[in-house]
Design a protein around this motif. Structure first.
Motif, PDB file in Angstrom:
ATOM      1  N   ASP A  21       0.697   9.819   2.008  1.00 47.14           N
ATOM      2  CA  ASP A  21       1.241  10.787   2.942  1.00 47.14           C
ATOM      3  C   ASP A  21       0.113  11.670   3.477  1.00 47.14           C
ATOM      4  OD1 ASP A  21       4.256  11.703   3.419  1.00 47.14           O
ATOM      5  OD2 ASP A  21       2.843  13.370   3.691  1.00 47.14           O
ATOM      6  N   ALA A  22       0.221  12.045   4.760  1.00 51.67           N
ATOM      7  CA  ALA A  22      -0.858  12.794   5.410  1.00 51.67           C
ATOM      8  C   ALA A  22      -1.188  14.111   4.699  1.00 51.67           C
ATOM      9  CB  ALA A  22      -0.484  13.064   6.864  1.00 51.67           C
ATOM     10  N   HIS A  23      -0.213  14.671   4.003  1.00 52.44           N
ATOM     11  CA  HIS A  23      -0.452  15.990   3.401  1.00 52.44           C
ATOM     12  C   HIS A  23      -1.140  15.920   2.052  1.00 52.44           C
ATOM     13  CE1 HIS A  23       2.086  17.319   6.572  1.00 52.44           C
ATOM     14  NE2 HIS A  23       3.084  16.562   6.141  1.00 52.44           N
ATOM     15  N   ILE A  24      -1.205  14.731   1.479  1.00 48.31           N
ATOM     16  CA  ILE A  24      -1.752  14.636   0.118  1.00 48.31           C
ATOM     17  C   ILE A  24      -3.259  14.829   0.122  1.00 48.31           C
ATOM     18  CG2 ILE A  24      -2.141  13.011  -1.792  1.00 48.31           C
ATOM     19  CD1 ILE A  24       0.645  11.906  -1.240  1.00 48.31           C
ATOM     20  N   GLU A  25      -3.712  15.726  -0.741  1.00 44.97           N
ATOM     21  CA  GLU A  25      -5.147  15.969  -0.882  1.00 44.97           C
ATOM     22  C   GLU A  25      -5.706  14.965  -1.874  1.00 44.97           C
ATOM     23  OE1 GLU A  25      -6.830  18.448   0.673  1.00 44.97           O
ATOM     24  OE2 GLU A  25      -4.949  18.836   1.759  1.00 44.97           O
ATOM     25  N   ILE A  26      -6.872  14.425  -1.559  1.00 48.25           N
ATOM     26  CA  ILE A  26      -7.498  13.507  -2.515  1.00 48.25           C
ATOM     27  C   ILE A  26      -8.578  14.275  -3.256  1.00 48.25           C
ATOM     28  CG2 ILE A  26      -8.848  11.400  -2.759  1.00 48.25           C
ATOM     29  CD1 ILE A  26      -7.351  10.454  -0.211  1.00 48.25           C
TER      30      ILE A  26
ATOM     31  N   TYR B 238      -0.547   9.065   8.386  1.00 54.33           N
ATOM     32  CA  TYR B 238      -0.801   8.856   6.957  1.00 54.33           C
ATOM     33  C   TYR B 238      -2.300   8.844   6.700  1.00 54.33           C
ATOM     34  CZ  TYR B 238      -1.532   4.044   8.566  1.00 54.33           C
ATOM     35  OH  TYR B 238      -1.985   2.925   9.225  1.00 54.33           O
ATOM     36  N   LYS B 239      -2.656   8.832   5.409  1.00 56.66           N
ATOM     37  CA  LYS B 239      -4.062   8.657   5.044  1.00 56.66           C
ATOM     38  C   LYS B 239      -4.248   7.232   4.567  1.00 56.66           C
ATOM     39  CE  LYS B 239      -5.981  13.113   3.858  1.00 56.66           C
ATOM     40  NZ  LYS B 239      -4.847  14.045   3.735  1.00 56.66           N
ATOM     41  N   PHE B 240      -5.311   6.619   5.057  1.00 56.40           N
ATOM     42  CA  PHE B 240      -5.593   5.243   4.701  1.00 56.40           C
ATOM     43  C   PHE B 240      -6.772   5.236   3.742  1.00 56.40           C
ATOM     44  CE2 PHE B 240      -8.159   1.459   5.485  1.00 56.40           C
ATOM     45  CZ  PHE B 240      -7.239   0.469   5.232  1.00 56.40           C
TER      46      PHE B 240
ATOM     47  N   PRO C 209       0.820  -1.227   0.000  1.00 56.10           N
ATOM     48  CA  PRO C 209       0.000   0.000   0.000  1.00 56.10           C
ATOM     49  C   PRO C 209       0.844   1.262   0.000  1.00 56.10           C
ATOM     50  CG  PRO C 209      -0.811  -1.548   1.638  1.00 56.10           C
ATOM     51  CD  PRO C 209       0.454  -2.128   1.096  1.00 56.10           C
ATOM     52  N   GLU C 210       2.042   1.183   0.576  1.00 56.80           N
ATOM     53  CA  GLU C 210       2.928   2.348   0.670  1.00 56.80           C
ATOM     54  C   GLU C 210       3.455   2.773  -0.699  1.00 56.80           C
ATOM     55  OE1 GLU C 210       3.093  -0.350   2.473  1.00 56.80           O
ATOM     56  OE2 GLU C 210       3.193   0.171   4.600  1.00 56.80           O
TER      57      GLU C 210
END
Lengths: 361, 292, 365
Positions: free
Chosen positions: A325-330, A308-310, A284-285
């Motif tokens: 990564d926690a900063h990534i916007e979906i 992180y974002k799951f 997943p990483e």
């Protein structure tokens, strides 16, 4: 201290084992080197406890031999093997004080009182029990009791090996950190051969230099935490190591391309034309959500887990997990998932295949 | 949420038990309390005498003698049965058909009624026709429970030990079986001696059931009646006249209802008191260990 | 449907297990009770269920006072840490048992059981006895039995604690799905911060019988109101160090300082305790704008992809989680740095005085 060799070892709980399926532990050859830390990792019923009991002398193997150094101990009793063991639930002598508990194995061996005193002090200090030495063991909390068990294990400096049977089961998450580090410090300090049985991959990977992954009585892979993570030998290892585990997609492989439902993912190396049931494995990483390239993905759930974002999603109706990564916007138009070609593993009939190695299989 | 009024019907189910307890225990008890403050002359004439009977009893040697015998008897019983019971439990097999067989055999004496036990031993130990009594006599030892106080004591004690040690053994066995295997394994790894295993693992883990065993055996032996009664009727002389036998002699033999009532109440209080002391001492010893 | 606890407290033998607390759980929400062992999670669940009666305070269900109502008369189901099933019944009969007690028709029971079995992947096991299935399957069966009744309140007391690590991982993904399908209020007790975050919804952090904070899980995590909440919601444990704020600057004990930015600029001058999480500790020299530390390495732990580093600096023990496999010498010195934007500043009473990181992170969450 000694190395531990397992020779053609197999065990069945039936009196007349017939097929492979009757064996709780399938044939195994391995040497645990002196002074190293190992973990036996696997789900309930995988045979890890059976193996531990054979090493500790609680169980006589159906076949094969156990050697400590050069000495055959297959028939030897637990006491003769000169090992120590820490159990799942703390085993302490309730009516003794903490100090008496620690001194007990030494006293039984008729050691000198001054030596005992000094040794108990030293161990108590190392595992943070020095303030409790005079207390009765029975009223203590689970983590302190487990420290006593641990202390009784390492207090003798001549043990062949220390065995741990899921020792952190009853410990609060916050306290596990402390106990784990103390265990590591003890190992570094005294250099005992240590074997640690667990179903918890974090405990296994953080504790051991080498991890033995077991499943259904079979050893699937023995490797360093890094090897298990990056190059799992079997799909089960891929699934079991990592949190969440590896994602799998059925594909067909042609050279440097993996094809699923007519969609292609690039591979870093040439795998030729492998036969059998081919699976692509990706952690997943090492997946990314994109707007253009990659396989079509349906996102089902996104959860911020702090670090992180799951993302839970499906690709061709197979469930996959994505860690971002926690900063990534979906964004709404991220409809594809791309896989890092360097990090892809290819499996044939559940076993890992190496690039261009199809001829050997 | 479903709305339901709490119904009180459950109380009706308890009523029969309450009635039974009232008629079998509470009402007779109150009657006894009533008797203990009165004197009676045949028929149904009663006179209020206040604490007279209590005063008299406390000053009579008869009560103190019986109490002394009783305490000695209970102490001997506990000193024999508890260690013996533990020893038997330790040597019983842990599993397999042998374990089941042992359990059945151990349970057998417990199923035999008191008076039958008394009768069996009375005959068994008779110096003239009893197998045991005759055998001992033939060995050249003088043995006759009907005439020798010491022999009578030994017989009653052996009888009780034969009858009740199983109970202690079964309780201890249950306590032993509940010790996880890991403890024995740890002890073996620590190279603990057999005695150390008993002292530091088995005994502490059996503590709970042993408290129960001691209490049960104490209370029961303190109330022993049937066995000495069947054997010698409390004799020879007053040698085996324990409290309960003395009480019955007083109440039924002499029909001294008033003093007998006072006697039985004091008897009851003594048992209650000693049991309470036993219990609190053992429980607090338990807690002392637990607290830090 | 909503559950409201008003001034509810509970003591056992003079020991306060729950201090008076207010809590309102709204319709169709997932609520996590997060706290260490003995924090009062089970006590609180038992009060919610009606198994225990509170010493003081009131419990309202849908606005109606149910404080004195018995469990049987309440609209609740409970799942325990131990796998509680009827051993002599098959999985089917186990799941059907609550419906049978409600005297539903055989057809309806069958339909519901099949539906639950489908949802919990038990369809192939319906004819087996609990002793013939694995621990994970037994717990699925227990969960199915709790959910089949369609109750308004589902209480789960560390339901995954006795399961293998991997099974836990799978059920953690499944439980939010079951929750979404049920529309009930879920209350889920756990000791693990990561589990709380994965379940989503709201988190109430518990500490020694007090609810220290209650709000959306990510918000409580990213913006803990006080030091205790931050500790409870950090695994590995949060790292701390004393700092001093003076004249627009924050001074660290190693002599370094950084300008107080955003919310931190507004806090009064004085002594504070700075706290930060393990993954915010970075390996490397002094990058621009970061605080650099020299620390002694105690232990490293590899996880396959990351490394936990246990270090000691200025008398504090810290745990860092850094990416990649780091092979430092044990006992040697490691250069570390920390982005001051990732630091929480707690005042002497332990309350959160200020922090900067959240503004940026919360926008994305």
């Amino acid at each position: 201290m000694a190395s531990i060799t397992l020779e053609n070892l197999a065990h069945s709980y039936r009196s007349d084992p017939k097929g492979e399926a009757d064996f709780a532990l399938r044939e195994l050859n391995h040497t645990w080197e002196d002074g190293h830390a190992y973990a036996l990792l696997g789900p309930s019923g995988c045979g890890k406890t059976t193996l531990l009991n054979i090493i500790s002398g609680l169980l006589q193997p159906t076949r094969g031999r156990v050697l400590f150094g050069d000495q055959d101990v297959t028939q030897a009793s637990t006491a003769q093997r000169n090992i120590a063991q820490v159990f799942q639930f703390p085993v302490v002598y309730d009516t003794m004080t903490v100090g008496q508990n620690l001194a007990f194995p030494l006293r039984n061996r008729g050691m000198d009182a001054r030596y005992i005193e000094e040794r108990v002090q030293r161990i108590a200090q190392m595992i943070g029990l020095e303030g409790h030495l005079g207390q009765k063991a029975r009223g203590l909390t689970a983590d302190l009791k487990q420290k006593i068990s641990l202390g009784r294990g390492v207090v003798r400096d001549d043990v062949n090996a220390i065995l741990f049977d899921e020792p952190l089961t009853v410990i609060d998450p916050n306290l596990k950190w402390e106990l784990r580090t103390q265990l590591k410090s003890l190992h570094r300090e005294f250099g005992h051969t240590m074997i640690y049985v667990t179903h918890d991959q974090t405990e296994a990977l953080t504790f051991a230099e080498k991890v033995v992954v077991m499943h259904e009585g079979q050893v699937l892979q023995i490797g360093t935490p890094q090897e298990l993570f990056e190059k799992p030998a079997h799909v089960f290892v891929g699934y079991f190591i990592g949190s969440p585990g590896m994602n799998f997609l059925p594909v067909s492989v042609q050279g440097r391309r993996a094809i699923a439902h007519g969609q292609t993912s690039a591979l870093a190396q040439d795998y030729g034309h492998p036969q059998g049931d081919i699976m692509l494995g990706i952690r997943p990483e090492f997946t990314r959500l994109t707007k253009g390239e990659g396989l079509p993905v349906m996102i089902k759930r996104v959860q911020d887990v702090g670090r992180y974002k799951f993302v839970n999603a499906t690709v061709f109706e197979r469930e996959i997990n994505i860690v971002l990564d926690a900063h990534i916007e979906i964004e709404a138009d991220m409809t594809k998932v791309s896989l890092d070609p360097d990090k892809i593993s290819i499996f044939s009939n559940d076993w890992r295949i190496d690039p261009a190695s199809e001829g050997k299989l | 949420m479903t709305q339901k009024t709490t119904n009180q019907r459950a109380w009706f189910l308890v009523l029969p038990v309450l009635a039974l307890v009232a008629f079998s225990s509470i009402i007779p008890m109150i009657t006894v309390v009533n008797y203990s403050f009165q004197d009676s002359f045949g028929g149904n004439e009663f006179f209020w005498v206040g604490l007279e009977w209590y005063r008299e009893l406390l000053q009579s040697e008869r009560l103190w003698d019986a109490l002394g015998r009783q305490l000695l008897f209970s102490s001997i019983i506990l000193l024999i049965e508890i260690p013996l019971g533990i020893l038997i439990a330790l040597s019983m097999p842990k599993k397999g058909w042998m374990a089941s067989l042992c359990l059945v055999l151990m349970a057998l004496p417990l199923l035999i009624p008191y008076n039958v036990v008394g009768t069996i031993w009375q005959v068994f130990a008779r110096a003239d026709i009893g197998l045991l009594g005759r055998a001992i006599s033939d060995l050249g030892l003088s043995y006759n429970y009907a005439q020798n106080a010491f022999d009578a004591w030994v017989t009653v004690i052996v009888m009780d030990v034969w009858h009740w040690t199983s109970l202690v053994a079964l309780l201890s066995y249950a306590g032993l079986r509940s010790i996880p295997n890991a403890y024995y394994q740890a002890a073996e790894i620590d190279q603990a001696s057999r005695w150390a295993v008993f002292r530091y693992i088995e005994l502490p883990k059996m503590r709970g059931v042993l408290i129960i065993a001691v209490l049960l055996r104490f209370m029961d032996s303190f109330m022993i009646y049937t066995e000495p009664f069947v054997l010698t009727g409390g004799g020879p002389g007053n040698a085996t006249t324990f409290l309960s036998i003395d009480l019955v002699k007083m109440a039924l033999g002499q029909f001294d209802l008033g003093p007998a009532a006072a006697f039985s109440l004091m008897y009851f209080l003594v048992i209650l008191l000693i049991s309470y002391v036993f219990y609190t001492v053992m429980i607090s010893a338990d807690n002392d260990g637990a607290a830090r | 449907m909503s559950l409201r606890l008003q001034g509810v407290s509970k003591s056992v033998d003079g020991d306060a297990h729950i201090h008076p607390l207010d809590l309102e759980l709204e319709k169709g929400t997932m609520n996590v009770l997060l706290g260490p062992t003995l924090a009062g999670k089970t006590s609180l669940l038992r009060l919610m269920s009606g198994l225990d009666k509170p010493d003081s305070g009131k419990i309202y269900w849908d606005g109606k006072d149910v404080t004195r109502h018995r469990v049987q008369d309440r609209d609740v189901a409970m799942v325990y840490q131990q796998f509680v099933n009827y051993p002599s019944m098959t999985v089917y009969e186990n799941i059907a048992s609550p419906l049978k007690m409600q005297r539903r028709s055989a057809q309806e029971i069958d339909a519901k059981v099949q539906e639950m079995a489908e949802l919990l992947q038990l369809t192939d096991l319906l004819h087996r006895k609990p002793s013939e299935i694995s621990g994970g399957q037994q717990q699925r069966c227990a969960i199915a039995r709790a959910l089949v009744k369609d109750v308004g309140l589902v209480l789960m007391d560390e339901p995954l604690a006795n399961l293998d690590y991997k099974l836990r991982e799978e059920l953690r993904i499944e439980i939010p799905r079951l929750f979404a399908a049920s529309g009930s209020i879920f209350v889920y007790a756990t000791t693990e911060p990561e589990e709380a975050l994965l379940l989503g919804g709201k988190t109430a952090t518990l500490w020694q019988g007090h609810v220290t904070q209650f709000g959306p899980s990510t918000q409580v995590y990213h913006r803990p109101a006080d030091e205790i909440t931050a500790r409870v919601y950090s695994d590995p444990p949060m790292n701390f160090l004393p700092v001093r704020k003076q004249g627009g600057m924050v001074h660290f004990p190693n002599g370094q300082s950084t300008p107080a930015r955003q919310a931190v600029a507004a806090i009064p001058d004085g002594e504070y305790r700075a706290g930060f999480r393990a993954h915010h500790l970075e390996v490397g020299g002094d990058a621009a704008g970061k605080i650099a530390f020299e620390a002694k390495l105690i232990v490293t732990e590899l996880t396959g992809s990351d490394t936990y580093i246990h270090v000691e600096t200025a008398g504090e023990r810290w745990i860092g989680l850094v990416p990649g496999l780091q092979t430092f010498e044990i006992g040697g010195h490691v250069p570390l740095c920390l982005n001051p934007d990732n630091v929480f500043y707690f005042d002497q009473q332990g309350k959160l005085a200020g922090s900067t990181p959240l503004a940026t992170q919360m926008a994305g969450a």
